[in-house]
Scaffold this motif. Sequence first.
Motif, PDB file in Angstrom:
ATOM      1  N   GLN A 157       0.861  -1.172   0.000  1.00  0.00           N
ATOM      2  CA  GLN A 157       0.000   0.000   0.000  1.00  0.00           C
ATOM      3  C   GLN A 157       0.907   1.233   0.000  1.00  0.00           C
ATOM      4  N   HIS A 158       0.844   2.007  -1.083  1.00  0.00           N
ATOM      5  CA  HIS A 158       1.749   3.145  -1.227  1.00  0.00           C
ATOM      6  C   HIS A 158       1.140   4.454  -0.752  1.00  0.00           C
ATOM      7  N   GLU A 203       1.917  -3.241   4.680  1.00  0.00           N
ATOM      8  CA  GLU A 203       2.234  -2.090   5.532  1.00  0.00           C
ATOM      9  C   GLU A 203       1.282  -2.010   6.726  1.00  0.00           C
ATOM     10  N   THR A 250      14.584 -11.723  -9.410  1.00  0.00           N
ATOM     11  CA  THR A 250      14.822 -10.716  -8.372  1.00  0.00           C
ATOM     12  C   THR A 250      13.504 -10.179  -7.835  1.00  0.00           C
ATOM     13  N   ARG A 251      12.587  -9.865  -8.731  1.00  0.00           N
ATOM     14  CA  ARG A 251      11.282  -9.373  -8.260  1.00  0.00           C
ATOM     15  C   ARG A 251      10.575 -10.428  -7.431  1.00  0.00           C
ATOM     16  N   PHE A 264      11.971 -12.686  -5.641  1.00  0.00           N
ATOM     17  CA  PHE A 264      12.628 -12.752  -4.334  1.00  0.00           C
ATOM     18  C   PHE A 264      12.185 -11.596  -3.452  1.00  0.00           C
ATOM     19  N   LEU A 265      12.139 -10.398  -4.021  1.00  0.00           N
ATOM     20  CA  LEU A 265      11.763  -9.226  -3.220  1.00  0.00           C
ATOM     21  C   LEU A 265      10.340  -9.360  -2.694  1.00  0.00           C
ATOM     22  N   THR A 282      10.281 -11.994  -0.013  1.00  0.00           N
ATOM     23  CA  THR A 282      10.947 -11.522   1.206  1.00  0.00           C
ATOM     24  C   THR A 282      10.037 -10.590   1.996  1.00  0.00           C
ATOM     25  N   LEU A 283       9.367  -9.706   1.268  1.00  0.00           N
ATOM     26  CA  LEU A 283       8.455  -8.775   1.938  1.00  0.00           C
ATOM     27  C   LEU A 283       7.312  -9.539   2.614  1.00  0.00           C
ATOM     28  N   ARG A 317       8.560 -11.379   5.636  1.00  0.00           N
ATOM     29  CA  ARG A 317       8.835 -10.446   6.728  1.00  0.00           C
ATOM     30  C   ARG A 317       7.574 -10.184   7.533  1.00  0.00           C
ATOM     31  N   PHE A 318       6.461  -9.914   6.863  1.00  0.00           N
ATOM     32  CA  PHE A 318       5.268  -9.521   7.602  1.00  0.00           C
ATOM     33  C   PHE A 318       4.419 -10.718   8.009  1.00  0.00           C
ATOM     34  N   GLU A 336       5.085 -11.787  11.402  1.00  0.00           N
ATOM     35  CA  GLU A 336       4.443 -11.096  12.528  1.00  0.00           C
ATOM     36  C   GLU A 336       3.175 -11.800  12.979  1.00  0.00           C
ATOM     37  N   ARG A 338       9.706 -12.057  15.623  1.00  0.00           N
ATOM     38  CA  ARG A 338       9.599 -11.480  14.282  1.00  0.00           C
ATOM     39  C   ARG A 338      10.503 -12.200  13.288  1.00  0.00           C
ATOM     40  N   ILE A 339      10.288 -11.833  12.034  1.00  0.00           N
ATOM     41  CA  ILE A 339      10.999 -12.383  10.858  1.00  0.00           C
ATOM     42  C   ILE A 339      10.906 -13.906  10.859  1.00  0.00           C
ATOM     43  N   VAL A 349      12.067  -3.004   0.706  1.00  0.00           N
ATOM     44  CA  VAL A 349      12.142  -4.362   1.278  1.00  0.00           C
ATOM     45  C   VAL A 349      13.199  -4.399   2.378  1.00  0.00           C
ATOM     46  N   LEU A 398      12.520  -5.082   6.374  1.00  0.00           N
ATOM     47  CA  LEU A 398      13.227  -6.069   7.200  1.00  0.00           C
ATOM     48  C   LEU A 398      13.872  -5.387   8.406  1.00  0.00           C
ATOM     49  N   PHE A 413       7.085   2.195   7.371  1.00  0.00           N
ATOM     50  CA  PHE A 413       7.712   1.235   8.289  1.00  0.00           C
ATOM     51  C   PHE A 413       8.225   1.877   9.567  1.00  0.00           C
ATOM     52  N   THR A 457      16.743 -11.248  13.137  1.00  0.00           N
ATOM     53  CA  THR A 457      16.618  -9.912  13.730  1.00  0.00           C
ATOM     54  C   THR A 457      17.919  -9.432  14.366  1.00  0.00           C
TER      55      THR A 457
END
Lengths: 385, 681
Positions: A75-76, A107, A145-146, A148-149, A152-153, A156-157, A160, A384-385, B442, B446, B481, B524
């Motif tokens: 969400q930008h 986000e 690469t995209r 992976f990104l 990864t994002l 990451r969340f 949580e 986390r993570i 990203v 992290l 973030f 982390t």
Amino acid sequence: MLVIAAGHPALTGAAQDHAAFRAFAALREDHGSSADFLCGAGTLPPPPGVRIFQPFGPNEFLAETPGFDGTDFTQHDTDLLRRLSLLLRRLEPEVVHLHDLAPFGVELIGLIRREHPATRILLSLGPDLGRRAAITAAPEDTDLTRRFLRATLLKRFLGEMAAILLPCESLRPACLAFGLDPAKLRTHASLPAPTEMTPPPPLGRFLVVAAFPGAVADPAIFATAATLLAGATLPAGRQIRLELHGGWEGQPALERAAALPGSPLALMPDGPRGKALRAAHLALLPAPDGADPEGLSWEALGHRRPVICCPIGSLAERVQPGRDGLHIPMNGPALAELLLNLIEAPDQVAALQQSLLDPPSLAESESALLALYRELASAPVPARI
Amino acid sequence: MNPFLRLPIAQQVSFTARAVAQAQSANYHQGEDIRLHLVVRGHDGQPCLIANDLVAGQWGEELRLPLSPAEALAPRVGVAFTGEGIFVTPPGGEAVAFRPDRPIPQSLVLRRGPDIEIGEGEAVAPSEAAPIALEGDGVIEAAGTLPGTDRRLLILRLADAALEAALTAAPVPLRLGDGAAVPAMLCAFDAGEGQLGLLAAISDSEAVPTSAELLPPGLPPLRLTPPPGQRLAPHPLPAELLAKLQRHLAVARGPARADMERLLQRAFTGRDTLTWLSSPVRMAVTRLVLTGEGVLLQGTFSDPRGAVTAIRLRRGDAAVPLAWLDTAEAGFLARAALNGPLGEAWIEVALNTGETGTLPLPLAEPAEIPALRAILDGAGTIPSAQLDHAFDAVLGPPLLALHRRRLARPMAVQAHSFGTPPESPRASVVIPLHGRLDMLPVQMALFSGCDMAEDEVIFVLDDPPLRAAALAMAKSVWQCFGVPLRLILPAEQRGFGPASNLGLQHSRGQVVCFLNADAFPQATDWLTRLVAALDDATVGAAGARLLYPDGSLQHGGMTPEPAPDRAGWVFPEHPGKGLRPHAASPEPREVEAITGACLALRRDVAERLGGFDPDYVIGDFEDADLCARLRRDGLRCVVEDRATLVHLEGQFQGRATGGPGRWNLTLLNAWTYNRRWHAAA
């Protein structure tokens, strides 16, 4: 408690939105819980100068979300995030149940964690979301690469989350392969729609199959089956009707197949599922990772309509062949052969209608969900993570 | 076969029976003129080889060479265009001069019938220089124009050797043919048999050398004629004339000798005179860069006959030799050790005939990164055997000087803060950005989940065109973030090392961790572990274990190793790269070097060393250099396996995808590193 969905059931027909709202309603009914519902406004415009509004009820918040990017669930719109941040401060939820990552993006998870570090967050990860997020299906993007990104994002969340609710066990391997924490994966179906059992139409002359192809089923299955059945010599006085509820729009092959003389194919608008099921003898769910296969299967079984599905995926886990329905390889010839066999053997359909198991009641499901919320609220905050 | 012929040539012309029957001919054209027309035809019942020419639209008198009937069926005819004239050799016969009194051209075009074949012929041996019988005062032995000099050069022979002093002390008027008398510069040589040889240079004119008249002051005029039997003075090809002049000039006397020598070295007139040389030398200079360590030239060069003996960069009287590197597709790179403003300068090419040609130079390109990249790209694949020469003599010093001059310029820098970082940060994470920004959110997402509340994050945008996008993104990620960050915006792109050093200057943490923008922590506590590793005072730098996205090892420490296929130069290698990583060590483990993709230093150490050495262009080897300096100072480098990051490697400055230019940039940095740390290798 805060339940978050992609849209409001008053505005969309999406099963997950309805399931989310049922969870919100159950919480509201549960004395001792205060519950709120937050979702995207879709095409419903807010009042001028307003981003978050309440057109439907005092605890139901709709947000204008134009900054959502569905390719990576981000969400930008930082103005919206600021307003959501204020809302979260006001609501102070102990537990947040996400039914989708749209339209607030990952986000929102970061916001919840920043505003309320002890809040437990859980996510219902159905086949549809799993496919869109490339967790349970291969990603469509060929750029490594995209990919992976994005992964990864998400990781990451999703890290949580206190729990990630899977509607069935068959999604678990893909989630583990994606890298989700096995300790957080739980099998827990979304709340089913309330159903009222109605007697099926009489068997004998007609066999009506209500198919819900969704957006991901291969249209060639139905086009081929329709072509084969149109040319088949059926026993005198018997007729198959294969109703496609949605998913056929913009598919010329299906429109041509439906126009064939003697074609069993009927292209129906994507209307209320209960009405479609009540008029059918059987339900056909061709895509295991469609928009809401588990909800559909619960609803079909609730109406005591046997389910035809493929032998792999979450549906196969729920639909026992010979008891709740039938498994077939999902292709045109196999479907045509099955329907020809079934119309010649109406007793088999009747037997299935009798033998299938009742799905859990809404009350039982609600009770289990509330128990889960209470359990998570008392558990330690996850790492986390 | 190339129809364009450059003289001298010798060919074998073979007529087939069909060509004879159809009266096909072989014609050597000079513009509209046919300088030699060959056909086999009968004349008075006798088969003949007939040679003729067509000059100014007029056919000349036929030269008929009789053939036997057998020879006439498929004759093979020798043809030679030499400085002494055109020679035709019939089957079984001797070479016959054709139009000996007519100057021959320098180039021709051959047109012939379809059944006439052309092969390589035998050159006609020049006739022995028979003593020329003098009639009167003397003869004009040779005359010709020297292209590019506006001078007519003559070789004269006088009967009276006693005239030397009178003719060579000062310029003497000379009249050529019917032209006006002009001053002639003369120097003398011994012509043998008591005769006086003279080399004369006069201004060029349209005068035809049917005769010459020397008018020495106070003496009777001296009349000179072409050799007996010739209407015109011999007019050899420029190369032959030059060869004769050089031979005589070597033993010549008189004050004019030095001027004559300079004349033979063609002066620079701003024109490309290489095409006037007797050998087909082609050269173009497409790029010129002044570096402070010499002039770098890039271009193309061909010398199919191997006639070039020297190529020099000329600036006035200074002639500087070029250090030369051949590159692919007839390309070259060259360096002249010439510094300061170039002024009027040109290339001078010398041939083994003694001729020289000149080539103007293009304007100097700005000594910036695009020129550096273009030169390295133009170098193509440099063979291992030439690496030392290529970088020691040609590329290394000037490109390094160019790089240093760029970095020495003052540069404006802006700094923007988003959020409030800790008052006294535990660590500063410094991340240069270049090329793409999509990894920034990203990475920050992290960081938002890591134990970094006491740390500061500094991005340095080493890519000025992305300034607006980077500012917007930095603001957005701060709002999304909630991790404070600073964005440093230098006005120029200066490469990984300088950008990292800029971040170091703006940092305040007790530890500085240089991190690539495509490195993503997997736990982390990654930074906490690196900071803890630096608690050991013997440790100078601590790095993380870096993995590829598939979980295989990208970096677990580096080992400098000589590469036999790269001139034995030492390259930092990553042991175990691409393989599954070994079990994580429970303690930081010592390694020889650490990658700059994730490298942490205590602030005092980082400041004492000044961060990365900026001599490494764009990015490569500065990490190995830094580790070498640490080890020189007695400090250890360690890898903390328990601090793990995924490193995409090469997303910003990848050496694998940039073609030969990118690899040559790596080689340039490898050269710098090797000359500094492995000079003996």
